[in-house]
Design an enzyme around this catalytic site. Sequence first.
Site, PDB file in Angstrom:
ATOM      1  CB  SER A  95    -127.807 120.743  60.914  1.00  0.00           C
ATOM      2  OG  SER A  95    -126.712 120.394  61.705  1.00  0.00           O
ATOM      3  CE  LYS A 151    -131.280 123.849  62.053  1.00  0.00           C
ATOM      4  NZ  LYS A 151    -130.026 123.163  61.788  1.00  0.00           N
ATOM      5  CE  LYS A 159    -126.213 117.587  63.189  1.00  0.00           C
ATOM      6  NZ  LYS A 159    -125.386 117.235  64.357  1.00  0.00           N
TER       7      LYS A 159
END
Length: 289
Positions: free
Chosen positions: A91, A234, A165
């Site tokens: 990701s 993140k 994503k």
Amino acid sequence: MEKVAFLGLGAMGYPMAGHLAKRFPTLVWNRTFAKALKHQEEFGSQAVPLEGVAEARVIFTCLPTTKEVAEVAEVLLPHLRPGTYWVDATSGEPEGSRKLAERLLERGVVYLDAPVSGGTIGAEKGTLTVMMGGPEEAVERVKPYLAYAKKVVHVGPVGAGHAVKAINNALLAVNLWAAGEGLVALVRQGVSAERALEVINASSGRSNATENLIPERVVSRAFPKTFALGLLVKDLGIAMGVLDGEKAPSPLLRLTREVYEMAKRELGPEADHVEALKLLERWGGVEIR
Ligand code: NDP
């Protein structure tokens, strides 16, 4: 048959590479090499030193962030052969990946961002959703190798997969936290979380958080460690980059990021993302059950 290689045998990569090894000759590498040897024993893959993966036609990566992918790519660069495809299941971050794609193309290597959704259970079952960014021909060329996927969607040029994503995970974060807030109030009022979820999951407020994450992990008090809170934070940072880059309105997602940053400070980055609800439980003085 053409060889494939998988780099990064973590919670996701280990089972994903397992699916590849069942269908293709598969080379595996992991920073902690013992995991690669274990994989070799369990799935019949071949554990190799990092340079060894350059032999593969398709190289997969599943590392924490784009930074680690770029570092590994830099080490591998002199060894890579033209005509190699690099499928990055991390990701990752769109802009960093576009730079990496340009760097790899100097050696005739085509980079595709191909992050996944479906969690460790989806990785084990081979039912992941893959969102791909890159040139159409390259996407079609590598699709037959995605042995861990149930659904593959080509969403745009390099970086688009990472953007989708990140937004998906921002929605996961919103739904999880919002459901937690509502359930704490209901439990305080005397409604059991189980009963409340029975209703919500047959009603319009349902989400993956209410249908799966909260019943299986919070109400059960199991809190398994599958997806680190630090990794979700993140992803929220990447989502902010996408939103800010487009000057898109984002008051709710901005606040959500702040809430999870706070949870990370309180619980540590290694906590599971669902454990963020423990903070709400602490503040509300009840357990969601
Ligand atoms: P893990 O922390 O379980 O695994 C991380 C992997 O990266 C390990 O193989 C680790 O090696 C390796 N690694 C870490 N730092 C470095 C480095 N500096 N150089 C080389 N290798 C390194 O993470 P996950 O498998 O959970 O996540 C991987 C990616 O997939 C992330 O981008 C995450 O956001 C994403 N993701 C995770 C999901 C989940 O449910 N867990 C779901 C969907 C996507 P070592 O064994 O040596 O530590």
